[in-house]
Design an enzyme around this catalytic site. Sequence first.
Site, PDB file in Angstrom:
ATOM      1  N   ASP A 129       3.726  16.048   0.686  1.00 16.65           N
ATOM      2  CA  ASP A 129       4.407  15.398   1.807  1.00 16.65           C
ATOM      3  C   ASP A 129       5.503  16.309   2.341  1.00 16.65           C
ATOM      4  OD1 ASP A 129       3.597  12.357   2.019  1.00 16.65           O
ATOM      5  OD2 ASP A 129       3.706  12.791  -0.126  1.00 16.65           O
ATOM      6  N   HIS A 169       7.730   8.830   7.657  1.00 18.89           N
ATOM      7  CA  HIS A 169       8.161   7.566   7.080  1.00 18.89           C
ATOM      8  C   HIS A 169       9.105   7.822   5.914  1.00 18.89           C
ATOM      9  CE1 HIS A 169       4.773   8.995   4.699  1.00 18.89           C
ATOM     10  NE2 HIS A 169       5.198   8.252   3.688  1.00 18.89           N
ATOM     11  N   ASP A 177       6.046   4.282  -5.173  1.00 18.74           N
ATOM     12  CA  ASP A 177       7.196   5.062  -4.688  1.00 18.74           C
ATOM     13  C   ASP A 177       8.251   5.120  -5.790  1.00 18.74           C
ATOM     14  OD1 ASP A 177       5.941   5.389  -2.320  1.00 18.74           O
ATOM     15  OD2 ASP A 177       7.299   4.164  -1.119  1.00 18.74           O
ATOM     16  N   GLU A 261       0.342   5.879   7.033  1.00 25.27           N
ATOM     17  CA  GLU A 261      -0.907   5.240   7.461  1.00 25.27           C
ATOM     18  C   GLU A 261      -0.791   4.612   8.840  1.00 25.27           C
ATOM     19  OE1 GLU A 261      -2.292   3.967   2.948  1.00 25.27           O
ATOM     20  OE2 GLU A 261      -1.038   2.628   4.131  1.00 25.27           O
ATOM     21  N   LYS A 373      -4.614   8.884   8.306  1.00 27.51           N
ATOM     22  CA  LYS A 373      -4.891   7.990   7.180  1.00 27.51           C
ATOM     23  C   LYS A 373      -4.950   6.531   7.612  1.00 27.51           C
ATOM     24  CE  LYS A 373      -3.295   7.110   2.447  1.00 27.51           C
ATOM     25  NZ  LYS A 373      -2.237   7.412   1.465  1.00 27.51           N
ATOM     26  N   HIS A 378      -8.163  -4.501   1.249  1.00 26.20           N
ATOM     27  CA  HIS A 378      -9.406  -5.120   0.790  1.00 26.20           C
ATOM     28  C   HIS A 378      -9.251  -6.581   0.398  1.00 26.20           C
ATOM     29  CE1 HIS A 378      -7.878  -4.863  -3.353  1.00 26.20           C
ATOM     30  NE2 HIS A 378      -7.388  -3.694  -2.962  1.00 26.20           N
ATOM     31  N   THR A 420      -8.495   5.058   1.908  1.00 26.71           N
ATOM     32  CA  THR A 420      -8.100   4.821   0.520  1.00 26.71           C
ATOM     33  C   THR A 420      -9.052   3.848  -0.176  1.00 26.71           C
ATOM     34  OG1 THR A 420      -6.662   2.987   1.133  1.00 26.71           O
ATOM     35  CG2 THR A 420      -5.688   5.175   1.125  1.00 26.71           C
ATOM     36  N   GLU A 458      -9.329   8.915  -0.737  1.00 24.79           N
ATOM     37  CA  GLU A 458      -8.281   8.953  -1.750  1.00 24.79           C
ATOM     38  C   GLU A 458      -8.463   7.743  -2.656  1.00 24.79           C
ATOM     39  OE1 GLU A 458      -4.416   8.844  -0.012  1.00 24.79           O
ATOM     40  OE2 GLU A 458      -4.688  10.690   1.160  1.00 24.79           O
ATOM     41  N   ASN A 459      -7.942   7.822  -3.870  1.00 27.57           N
ATOM     42  CA  ASN A 459      -7.831   6.618  -4.678  1.00 27.57           C
ATOM     43  C   ASN A 459      -6.524   5.929  -4.317  1.00 27.57           C
ATOM     44  OD1 ASN A 459      -6.915   9.103  -5.967  1.00 27.57           O
ATOM     45  ND2 ASN A 459      -6.257   7.854  -7.691  1.00 27.57           N
ATOM     46  N   ALA A 460      -6.547   4.600  -4.290  1.00 30.38           N
ATOM     47  CA  ALA A 460      -5.372   3.854  -3.855  1.00 30.38           C
ATOM     48  C   ALA A 460      -4.357   3.687  -4.969  1.00 30.38           C
ATOM     49  CB  ALA A 460      -5.791   2.480  -3.336  1.00 30.38           C
ATOM     50  N   LEU A 461      -4.837   3.604  -6.214  1.00 29.72           N
ATOM     51  CA  LEU A 461      -3.962   3.400  -7.359  1.00 29.72           C
ATOM     52  C   LEU A 461      -4.132   4.536  -8.358  1.00 29.72           C
ATOM     53  CD1 LEU A 461      -4.581  -0.414  -7.949  1.00 29.72           C
ATOM     54  CD2 LEU A 461      -2.604   0.630  -6.833  1.00 29.72           C
ATOM     55  N   ARG A 491      -2.456  11.057  -8.871  1.00 26.61           N
ATOM     56  CA  ARG A 491      -1.552  12.091  -8.447  1.00 26.61           C
ATOM     57  C   ARG A 491      -1.261  12.977  -9.627  1.00 26.61           C
ATOM     58  NH1 ARG A 491       2.295  11.916  -4.498  1.00 26.61           N
ATOM     59  NH2 ARG A 491       1.938   9.707  -4.157  1.00 26.61           N
TER      60      ARG A 491
END
Length: 552
Positions: A129, A169, A177, A261, A373, A378, A420, A458-461, A491
């Site tokens: 980032d 952002h 975060d 996003e 993004k 879901h 994601t 990407e994976n969300a979690l 990550r």
Amino acid sequence: MTLTLQLSTSFINLKETKSVKTADDFLGMVSFAQSTKPSCRLIAKSSMQEAQLSHENIMVNPMEVKKNEKREKLHELTTTHSNSSTKVPVFVMLPLDTMTMGGKLNKPRAMNASLMALKSSGAEGVMVDAWWGLVEKDGPLKYNWEGYAELVKMCQERGLKLQVVMSFHQCGGNVGDSCSIPLPPWVLEEISKNPDLVYTDRSGRRNPEYITLGCDQLPVLRGRTPIQVYTDYMRSFRERFNDYLGNVIVEIQVGLGPCGELRYPSYPESNGTWRFPGIGEFQCYDKYMIASLEAAAKAAGKDDWGKGGPHDSGQYNQFPEDTGFFRNDGTWNSEYGQFFLEWYSGKLLGHGDTILAAGESIYQGSGAKLSGKVAGIHWHYNTRSHAAELTAGYYNTRKRDGYLLIARMLAKHRVILNFTCMEMRDGEQPQSANCSPEGLVRQVKKATRIAEVELAGENALERYDEKAYSQVLATSRSDSGNALSAFTFLRMNKRLFEPQNWRNLVQFVKNMSEGGRNAGLPERDSSETDLYIHVGFIKKSHSKKTKEVAVV
């Protein structure tokens, strides 16, 4: 030299290592076994990331849509699709605090060691980032890219590619975060004078994550519009890193909203405002959004519709059936509901269109690809109204495909759609939440195929288990021409380098390089095999002395 794994809860900082500490600062180490040097440690922080999500619509000329659909159907009939064996490069997200608050590379020696490890895994590169709140911290048009320049050179030396996110952002307040990086101080000063510069909900709660898109074209930031500020920022990045674009820096992801996003901040986790699987709330109550809504209502001959968002849309943590607007036969499907949702989603899509047009003009010819993004919202996907998607700005319902318009907008600017929740399975979700991440991913894949736009994932979690990797592998494959163009793993932190997690990652990268053909991952290896033995490092040294370097 052999790379082995050590975990510890006691840390010894190198004397020469200086960095700004944030909450959750120090977490774990990867170690290089050596026989001649005493033990020393560099520490760094871990982070988990957003399971954030998004969706959208805009008013378009119906004749143009029909023309496009006819062309797209013809394309489907005449094009031969066969990407199922295409290599899918894997990138790994760097920690959120890769840069210090002073704009320097955080723990450079530790970063260098971590990049070496990632290179050994077969990963294509990393994602970082580029925080607006750090780079333009000292005042308007005063940019500090020096920490990023050090990282770019380090990646070049290690033979790794780089994806850079133009992060307009704040960091903090969302899933994963683990540190706080607010918007630039001079921007916060303007917000303190004019609170309507940020998104606002029906109760008047302000969200400082991102400047409201309602003032995109107004000179509210010391004589510049937000769009001009974002454009100047991207232009400064191009000027500073022009020599690396297309060779080291291969992708620029343009920030489009909260968490980067294209969405409204409809489900903020800060202060417990929202909890999964709440429907969220519409974010259209700052004076600029209200003025736009009033104008749209007047143009439609319905002045009463311009006073604010739906009065019966409920609260953040309710379920669709608890509200008059989102229930199966609710107001969302009325003439008023359609008007409001077209305006709300149309504003979001127009926002993305404007920023991406600026990005396209700046980076064209640079050799770097652009991406945008979209969040994977879901929950409540299996209901008629898709409430959580609607409050985020994605006008996607049982009767309407909201993702196709997003995909077409991105295709217009030759922008990759980054999506994601690629690792999620329907069966893992609580039944009461009416989730379908698999159905959502299928819909988005179909939209990108029709719009002829690349899809990345990407994976969300934060997950390291075999089931999550296998789901990504299955999702990455396609015999219909829309396999993933890339995948970015969330990550890099100490957990990634734990022995079993690392073995799973290495196998996953290998499988993705083979087009996802080997959907299985190896059974758990309980032996003491060296962490990197299968990626080319020398066999294990029996030295007891180690030099430990942190995973950053």
